[in-house]
Every structure is written in structure tokens, then in C-alpha cells.
Design a protein around this motif. Sequence first.
Motif, PDB file in Angstrom:
ATOM      1  N   ASN A  54       0.803  -1.210   0.000  1.00 52.59           N
ATOM      2  CA  ASN A  54       0.000   0.000   0.000  1.00 52.59           C
ATOM      3  C   ASN A  54       0.840   1.264   0.000  1.00 52.59           C
ATOM      4  N   GLU A  55       2.111   1.143  -0.360  1.00 50.12           N
ATOM      5  CA  GLU A  55       2.932   2.337  -0.508  1.00 50.12           C
ATOM      6  C   GLU A  55       2.456   3.129  -1.720  1.00 50.12           C
ATOM      7  N   SER A  56       2.703   4.440  -1.700  1.00 47.82           N
ATOM      8  CA  SER A  56       2.340   5.295  -2.827  1.00 47.82           C
ATOM      9  C   SER A  56       3.154   4.901  -4.053  1.00 47.82           C
ATOM     10  N   ALA A  57       2.512   4.978  -5.219  1.00 48.69           N
ATOM     11  CA  ALA A  57       3.223   4.692  -6.467  1.00 48.69           C
ATOM     12  C   ALA A  57       4.345   5.707  -6.685  1.00 48.69           C
ATOM     13  N   ASP A  58       4.153   6.922  -6.207  1.00 52.53           N
ATOM     14  CA  ASP A  58       5.169   7.963  -6.265  1.00 52.53           C
ATOM     15  C   ASP A  58       5.848   8.051  -4.903  1.00 52.53           C
ATOM     16  N   PRO A  59       7.129   7.702  -4.805  1.00 50.89           N
ATOM     17  CA  PRO A  59       7.810   7.706  -3.503  1.00 50.89           C
ATOM     18  C   PRO A  59       7.874   9.089  -2.860  1.00 50.89           C
ATOM     19  N   ASN A  60       7.653  10.144  -3.648  1.00 48.83           N
ATOM     20  CA  ASN A  60       7.676  11.500  -3.112  1.00 48.83           C
ATOM     21  C   ASN A  60       6.344  11.909  -2.490  1.00 48.83           C
ATOM     22  N   ASN A  61       5.306  11.124  -2.738  1.00 50.95           N
ATOM     23  CA  ASN A  61       3.992  11.442  -2.181  1.00 50.95           C
ATOM     24  C   ASN A  61       3.795  10.805  -0.813  1.00 50.95           C
ATOM     25  N   VAL A  62       2.731  11.234  -0.141  1.00 51.68           N
ATOM     26  CA  VAL A  62       2.406  10.720   1.184  1.00 51.68           C
ATOM     27  C   VAL A  62       1.620   9.426   1.033  1.00 51.68           C
ATOM     28  N   SER A  63       2.135   8.338   1.587  1.00 56.49           N
ATOM     29  CA  SER A  63       1.457   7.046   1.477  1.00 56.49           C
ATOM     30  C   SER A  63       0.296   6.971   2.458  1.00 56.49           C
ATOM     31  N   ALA A  64      -0.542   5.950   2.273  1.00 59.59           N
ATOM     32  CA  ALA A  64      -1.675   5.745   3.182  1.00 59.59           C
ATOM     33  C   ALA A  64      -1.176   5.494   4.595  1.00 59.59           C
ATOM     34  N   ASP A 288      -1.858   9.549  -1.011  1.00 61.55           N
ATOM     35  CA  ASP A 288      -1.945   9.110  -2.406  1.00 61.55           C
ATOM     36  C   ASP A 288      -2.503   7.689  -2.409  1.00 61.55           C
ATOM     37  N   VAL A 289      -3.805   7.570  -2.654  1.00 61.80           N
ATOM     38  CA  VAL A 289      -4.477   6.272  -2.618  1.00 61.80           C
ATOM     39  C   VAL A 289      -5.282   6.049  -3.893  1.00 61.80           C
ATOM     40  N   ARG A 290      -5.782   4.809  -4.074  1.00 59.43           N
ATOM     41  CA  ARG A 290      -6.510   4.442  -5.278  1.00 59.43           C
ATOM     42  C   ARG A 290      -7.982   4.841  -5.229  1.00 59.43           C
ATOM     43  N   HIS A 291      -8.561   4.826  -4.043  1.00 58.29           N
ATOM     44  CA  HIS A 291      -9.996   5.093  -3.909  1.00 58.29           C
ATOM     45  C   HIS A 291     -10.227   5.852  -2.602  1.00 58.29           C
ATOM     46  N   PRO A 292     -11.127   6.848  -2.590  1.00 57.75           N
ATOM     47  CA  PRO A 292     -11.370   7.616  -1.363  1.00 57.75           C
ATOM     48  C   PRO A 292     -11.762   6.755  -0.166  1.00 57.75           C
ATOM     49  N   ILE A 293     -12.558   5.721  -0.404  1.00 54.65           N
ATOM     50  CA  ILE A 293     -13.024   4.882   0.703  1.00 54.65           C
ATOM     51  C   ILE A 293     -11.870   4.154   1.373  1.00 54.65           C
ATOM     52  N   SER A 294     -10.842   3.815   0.622  1.00 53.51           N
ATOM     53  CA  SER A 294      -9.707   3.102   1.219  1.00 53.51           C
ATOM     54  C   SER A 294      -9.022   3.962   2.273  1.00 53.51           C
ATOM     55  N   GLN A 295      -8.928   5.273   2.037  1.00 53.57           N
ATOM     56  CA  GLN A 295      -8.351   6.157   3.041  1.00 53.57           C
ATOM     57  C   GLN A 295      -9.336   6.384   4.187  1.00 53.57           C
ATOM     58  N   GLY A 296     -10.632   6.352   3.892  1.00 55.90           N
ATOM     59  CA  GLY A 296     -11.632   6.431   4.946  1.00 55.90           C
ATOM     60  C   GLY A 296     -11.509   5.248   5.902  1.00 55.90           C
ATOM     61  N   ILE A 297     -11.294   4.070   5.345  1.00 56.83           N
ATOM     62  CA  ILE A 297     -11.104   2.860   6.165  1.00 56.83           C
ATOM     63  C   ILE A 297      -9.842   2.997   7.009  1.00 56.83           C
ATOM     64  N   THR A 298      -8.783   3.539   6.412  1.00 57.17           N
ATOM     65  CA  THR A 298      -7.526   3.746   7.134  1.00 57.17           C
ATOM     66  C   THR A 298      -7.713   4.690   8.317  1.00 57.17           C
ATOM     67  N   GLN A 299      -8.446   5.781   8.100  1.00 60.65           N
ATOM     68  CA  GLN A 299      -8.659   6.745   9.173  1.00 60.65           C
ATOM     69  C   GLN A 299      -9.608   6.203  10.239  1.00 60.65           C
ATOM     70  N   SER A 300     -10.493   5.307   9.841  1.00 60.36           N
ATOM     71  CA  SER A 300     -11.336   4.616  10.812  1.00 60.36           C
ATOM     72  C   SER A 300     -10.453   3.769  11.728  1.00 60.36           C
ATOM     73  N   PHE A 301      -9.430   3.169  11.155  1.00 60.78           N
ATOM     74  CA  PHE A 301      -8.454   2.388  11.914  1.00 60.78           C
ATOM     75  C   PHE A 301      -7.718   3.272  12.906  1.00 60.78           C
ATOM     76  N   SER A 302      -7.493   4.532  12.533  1.00 61.39           N
ATOM     77  CA  SER A 302      -6.820   5.473  13.412  1.00 61.39           C
ATOM     78  C   SER A 302      -7.612   5.694  14.699  1.00 61.39           C
ATOM     79  N   VAL A 303      -8.945   5.784  14.575  1.00 62.81           N
ATOM     80  CA  VAL A 303      -9.805   5.925  15.755  1.00 62.81           C
ATOM     81  C   VAL A 303      -9.694   4.683  16.628  1.00 62.81           C
ATOM     82  N   PHE A 304      -9.669   3.514  15.987  1.00 59.96           N
ATOM     83  CA  PHE A 304      -9.532   2.246  16.716  1.00 59.96           C
ATOM     84  C   PHE A 304      -8.237   2.231  17.515  1.00 59.96           C
ATOM     85  N   ILE A 305      -7.132   2.622  16.892  1.00 65.35           N
ATOM     86  CA  ILE A 305      -5.834   2.624  17.570  1.00 65.35           C
ATOM     87  C   ILE A 305      -5.851   3.581  18.751  1.00 65.35           C
ATOM     88  N   ASP A 306      -6.394   4.768  18.518  1.00 64.92           N
ATOM     89  CA  ASP A 306      -6.393   5.792  19.560  1.00 64.92           C
ATOM     90  C   ASP A 306      -7.167   5.359  20.798  1.00 64.92           C
TER      91      ASP A 306
END
Length: 477
Positions: A54-64, A288-306
Motif C-alpha cells: 500500500n505504498e504510494s506509487a510515487d515515492p515522493n507522495n504521502v502514502s496511506a 496518495d491512494v486508489r480510492h477515497p473509501i480506502s483512506q476512509g477505512i484507514t482513518q477509521s483504523f486510526s480511531v480504533f488505535i487511539d
Amino acid sequence: MTFVENFFCVLDDLTWGWSLIPLLVIFGAFITLMTGCVQFRYFKRMFAVLSPKNESADPNNVSARAALMLSVGGRVGGGNIAGVAVAITLGGPGAVFWMWAIAFIGMATSLVECSLAQLFKRKQPDGTFRGGPANTIIHGLGAQYKWLAVVYAVCLLAAFGLGFNAFQGNTVAGSVESSLGINRYITGVLLAIVTAAIVFGGIRRIARVSEVVVPLMAMIYILMAVVIILLNITEIPSVLASIFANAFGFEEAVSGGMGAAIAQGIRRGLFSNEAGLGSAPNVAAAADVRHPISQGITQSFSVFIDTLVICSCTAFVILLGNIYSPGANGIDGVVLTQQSLAYHLGDWTQYLLSLMILLFAFSSIIYNYYLGENAIAVMTQHPMATLALRIVIVAVVFLGAIAPGATAVFFFSDPMMGVLAVVNLVAIMMLLPTCLRILRDYQGQLSRGIQRPVLNPEMFSDLDIDATAWSEQSIRK
């Protein structure tokens, strides 16, 4: 000055006092139902962000993953150490259960607000992405709502960029002075220098630092909690029983009983994980992600971790010790957590906890700076504005560190955060049908066997989407 303070006091009462928390809970529950409990259905997918795939295709961009760590770094802070202790002191062990409950609801809210931020993000000349609730309002609701976006941006800058950064600088300097005896001026200078080195490097450097600092601080704190749990493993059933009994009024640990447990658990949980407050989407949009929902799922995980992980660690550290006494308010906040750690592992933990507070506060400073930068971008495009903000942020961190009582001046932070949260909630509820559209697109691709869904902007031509921000997604498919 008294008039201004009274004004912000009234504003605080109108938001946090009676309206905002019920709105966050009701809207969160509604979003959970409308999305079909999306936080539970995609729970396993949350862990995919940790994979190198799930790394960004562009190494200069911010990955998920980098966006996740930056977000966790912002959410995790004093609320996880002192806030949980306050919740238990005022609400009893049952507050922990309601903190867990609001976290599960907040996971859905965070998924929606961060998915919308991703959908309406804009590609910058340097190849990075920028977005957040302000962009969501302008491009999702229309240019006629620009004034609402500006209100949000002003509140974001005042609360996070200025007020909370002064508070974090003060927290670090106070903790270091208390445990190590280092003068506040020395801490302030060092903190300002490190802050400057990072914020002048832009979002890429901020994200890279977060990828190192956040896992380090989280793993140290979790490791300590795990050791304490293992040392007291036979006591876990009784602690869990106490949490559930107090949560539902079968056991009254503090004055107010079940009502106090619910109020404190929900309030402290929301303050800690920030779901629905409109801060995390600013970071989510940078990924830099493929679909908006995938980053939404990632940020949902952030709440879980916190909340479900780190706040639970603090709760078990306190409840497994003998420092906390139900109904006694003599010890609370960070002191209760500190003394509980010392009870389990020894006095040396006060120094480690000081280090943890420093790392938590530092990660929050760089997170708060980026939120301030996003706010400035909404209000003006002048090239000197960002430079001026960076200088001001460094100065604010230093001034907050050297002045023991000076952060009382930043009494406007909580009311401003309350206003931006209300604005954010109104926007995401108005745009919930749009989020449900892209959620159906994501689900449809999964049902067709596509393991990593990709957004095709042509399918949403009626929306004001920046096609250049998604033009490379189909190539990666």
C-alpha cells in the motif's frame, strides 16, 4: 478583555456544553446505520494499510500508512494519558465501556468525513495533495458556501494551529522541568529548533517524521501496558466485570452512577479520537491512494488505535493498580496515570512517561501545524502566507514552553474547535448521499473480485472532482 472571555465562554457552552456531543453521538449512530455498519464490515481491511503493497506509487507522495501515522500522532496525546484518568475519576470504571462504544460509532463518522476529504482533494503544483472539510464544503456543496469554509478555516487555525500548539509546548516544558529539572527556556529553544526543521520541510518531511515517531511512542506505551496486564492477568476478569457493571448502573462507583459513566466516557472518548471534529480529514486528503473509501477505512483504523488500543492501555494500568479509589477525587489526570505506572513497575516510569508525553506532544505539534497550513491555504494563496505561518508556529511553541501560565490566554481554543466541529458535521450530513455513492462503487468493485478498488472520476462527472488527482489511478489498476 473580560467581554471577549465571556463571549468565548458562551460559545463554549453553546457547542460543547449541550449541542455538540449529542450531535456527534446521534449523527455517528445514523451514519453507522446508513453505511451498514461499515466499520465492522471492513475491519479486516483496516490492517492492510500496514502492508508494503500500500505504498504510494510515487515515492515522493504521502502514502496511506504515512497519513495514518500522522493522523494517529495528532489524535494520540494528553487525552490518552490524562483524559482517560479524568474519565475514570469522574465517571468510574464504567466510563471506559462508553469510551469504547463511542469509538466504534466514531469509526464510521471518521470514515465518511475522511472519504469525502479524499474525494474532493486537489493536486498541488509540487505533486502533493491538499484537502479537508474546507475543500469538501467548497467543491462538494458549491462556491456559494465559501463563507462557511472560511469560518471553518479560521476556527481550525485558531484552535489547532495556535492554541493547541502553545498548550503542547507548555506541556512538554512543564513535564521536562518537573521530572528532569531542565529550565523551560532550554526546552523551549530546543523544541522550537526541532519544530522549525520539520515544518519548513513541508508535508513530505512531516509525514516521514510521523512514520518514525508515532510507532515508537505507541509501541513503548503499549508494551508497558501489556507487561502490566500480564503481571496482573488473574485480575483482568474482575476489572472487566467492574467496567460493565458500572457502565450499566449495576455498581455505582462514583456520584452520578451510570449517568456520570456515560457522560465522561463519551466526552473523553470524543476529545481523544476527534472523530467528527473535522481535523483528521485534512491529513487524510494528503494521502496518495486508489480510492477515497480506502483512506476512509484507514482513518477509521486510526480511531480504533487511539481509543480501543491506547486509551484501553491507560484504563487497565489504572484499574489494575491500587492508586485509584472509586469516588475519591484527590488524584486525577496525568498524576493518577503516573502513580499507577510507578505502582506496577517502579518509580523509574515517571521519566519514561515524561518521554512519552514529549513524543505525544511533539507529534501533535507537527500535526497541528499541518492543519494550520491547510487553513491558511483556504483563506489566501499568497506565497508568503505559509512562510509567515511557519514562523508564527515556531514562536508560539517557544512562548508556550517558557510561560507556565501563559497558555491561559488561549482560552478560545475549545470554543473554536466546537464551532469547526459543528460546521464539519453539517457538511458531512449534507454530503452523506455522495459518500454513500462512492461507498457503493467501492463495494461493487470488491464484489466483482477487484481486491484494490480504483476510483474512476468519469463515473462521477457530475461532482466537482479534480480529475488530475485521480488520473493515474486507472493506470495502477
